[in-house]
Design a protein around this motif. Structure first.
Motif, short mmCIF file in Angstrom:
data_model
loop_
_atom_site.label_atom_id
_atom_site.label_comp_id
_atom_site.label_asym_id
_atom_site.label_seq_id
_atom_site.Cartn_x
_atom_site.Cartn_y
_atom_site.Cartn_z
N PHE A 238 -28.90 -30.56 43.66
CA PHE A 238 -29.41 -29.89 42.02
C PHE A 238 -30.82 -30.25 41.70
CE2 PHE A 238 -24.67 -30.36 41.90
CZ PHE A 238 -24.10 -29.06 41.88
N ASP A 239 -31.16 -29.44 41.41
CA ASP A 239 -32.56 -29.74 40.84
C ASP A 239 -33.10 -30.54 39.56
OD1 ASP A 239 -34.05 -27.97 43.11
OD2 ASP A 239 -33.55 -25.96 41.90
N ALA A 240 -31.66 -29.80 38.64
CA ALA A 240 -31.92 -30.55 37.33
C ALA A 240 -31.06 -31.50 37.06
CB ALA A 240 -31.57 -29.63 36.56
N THR A 241 -30.40 -31.99 35.64
CA THR A 241 -28.99 -33.66 35.89
C THR A 241 -28.49 -32.59 35.54
OG1 THR A 241 -31.55 -34.73 34.89
CG2 THR A 241 -29.27 -35.08 34.45
N ASP A 242 -28.33 -32.12 34.53
CA ASP A 242 -27.46 -31.44 33.72
C ASP A 242 -25.89 -31.07 34.81
OD1 ASP A 242 -27.86 -31.42 31.27
OD2 ASP A 242 -27.71 -29.74 30.93
N PRO A 243 -26.11 -29.19 35.96
CA PRO A 243 -25.18 -29.83 36.86
C PRO A 243 -24.70 -31.07 38.32
CG PRO A 243 -27.35 -28.74 37.42
CD PRO A 243 -27.08 -29.25 35.56
N LEU A 244 -25.31 -32.33 37.82
CA LEU A 244 -25.23 -32.78 38.70
C LEU A 244 -24.65 -34.01 37.67
CD1 LEU A 244 -27.62 -35.88 40.35
CD2 LEU A 244 -26.82 -36.73 38.52
N LEU A 245 -24.99 -33.96 36.47
CA LEU A 245 -24.07 -34.89 36.33
C LEU A 245 -22.61 -34.68 35.94
CD1 LEU A 245 -26.17 -36.76 32.88
CD2 LEU A 245 -25.19 -37.82 35.01
N SER A 246 -22.51 -33.10 35.44
CA SER A 246 -21.23 -32.58 35.59
C SER A 246 -20.28 -33.02 36.57
CB SER A 246 -21.45 -31.00 35.27
OG SER A 246 -21.68 -30.52 35.86
N LEU A 247 -20.72 -32.29 37.91
CA LEU A 247 -20.01 -33.73 39.39
C LEU A 247 -19.67 -34.94 38.42
CD1 LEU A 247 -20.71 -30.36 39.65
CD2 LEU A 247 -21.45 -31.71 42.00
#
Length: 339
Positions: A238-247
């Protein structure tokens, strides 16, 4: 057969008089005296006399009648006096306009920031700088894009995580640094990471969720993983932290990130556990201010100072309060051992 005609005399190219010489000439005409003009200009009489002679040579005309005492302007001198007085007035007005424009530029700053900085430190930086600039326009994006926009003069200053801009006119100053941290799902059993070798083993069967290689943080983390010998198959990026942390929060994997990125996406922090890593080379990312040398009258220095104050007194304490497992050295300024 030789040409009997005499060689042609080279045509003289007349020079363009400079404004300082014209100012000297106008002062002599208005003072009716080279001595008084020299006093008013703070020059020697010989310097004034030489300036007049240089003007005469440049124009190919006699400007002063030196047969009378005191010397008086010739007809050409009177014409030049009128023209030069208008020209000097226009030049002064032009310089005033340039200075006013420069002051206006100082009052309107186009600041580019990487997303994690813009979303966390950015608002407080803008608020703290409000008394020094009427308007700060903030852009966010990836470091390579921001650096290119600055080189194209679409941005005035850039706060980014890579100081690799190859331009001698650009000043690059370290603002602060932060360490990589490991992030695991909340209920995943993770022993303390006393060694880097334990980093991958602690994840068990969980895949590594990465930042994409389009981003500087993704490239930096890959260099760090190679350095510490961690190998993990590519699965999610992912380019951003939000989707990364959501997983990660959903139990689908683990990740490497930074305190500032986590603070940007702090809505997920209750569902993850954050672990500090042992110190290692390449174990940090660094934030830099890029600005053009000599263009901002110290305003860029103020951005450096205010950013460090915001980190020291606001951002770092808030992160430490929320992520108590992190050491104070996880976020540090270059002029202090820790925040």
């Amino acid at each position: 057969m030789a040409d009997p005609r005499p060689p042609a005399t080279p045509r003289r190219t007349l020079g363009m008089p400079d404004l300082r010489a014209l100012e000297t000439f106008v002062a002599v005409c208005e003072a009716n005296s080279m001595v008084l003009a020299a006093e008013r200009l703070g020059l020697s009489q010989s310097a004034v006399s030489q300036a007049i002679k240089s003007l005469e040579e440049d124009l190919g005309l006699q400007l002063m009648d030196r047969e009378v005492r005191p010397a008086r302007p010739t007809h050409a001198g009177h014409v030049l006096h009128e023209v030069a007085a208008r020209l000097l007035s226009q030049a002064r007005a032009a310089m005033d306009q340039v200075r006013a424009s420069a002051r206006q530029e100082l009052a309107q700053i186009r600041l580019g920031c990487v997303d994690s900085f813009a979303a966390t430190v950015g608002p407080k930086l803008i608020r703290a700088m409000a008394g020094q600039a009427r308007q700060i326009q903030m852009w966010s994006g990836l470091t390579p894009t921001l650096a290119g926009q600055m080189l194209a003069r679409e941005l005035d200053m850039v706060i980014c995580t890579d100081a690799g801009v190859q331009d001698p006119r650009v000043v690059q100053r370290l603002l602060f640094s932060e360490s990589w941290v490991a992030v695991y799902p909340k209920d995943h059993p993770v022993p303390p990471l006393h060694t880097l070798q334990a980093l991958s083993a602690a994840a068990g069967a969980l895949p590594l969720i990465r930042y994409s290689q389009r981003s500087v943080i993704g490239q930096q983390i890959e260099r760090y993983l190679r350095h510490v010998g961690v190998q993990a198959p590519r699965c999610y990026e992912f380019d951003a932290t939000d989707p990364l942390l959501s997983l990660v929060a959903s139990g689908l994997g683990w990740a490497l990130s930074t305190p500032l990125c986590l603070w940007q996406s702090r809505q997920y922090l209750d569902a993850v556990q954050v672990m500090p890593l042992p110190p290692a080379r390449l174990g940090q990312r660094h934030f830099f201010l890029l600005s053009r040398e000599g263009e901002w009258a110290g305003l860029d220095d103020d951005v450096v100072r205010v950013t460090r104050e915001v980190i020291r007194h606001d951002t770092a304490p808030a992160i430490r309060h929320c992520l108590s497992a992190l050491p104070a050295s996880a976020l540090s300024c270059p002029d202090e051992e820790s925040l």
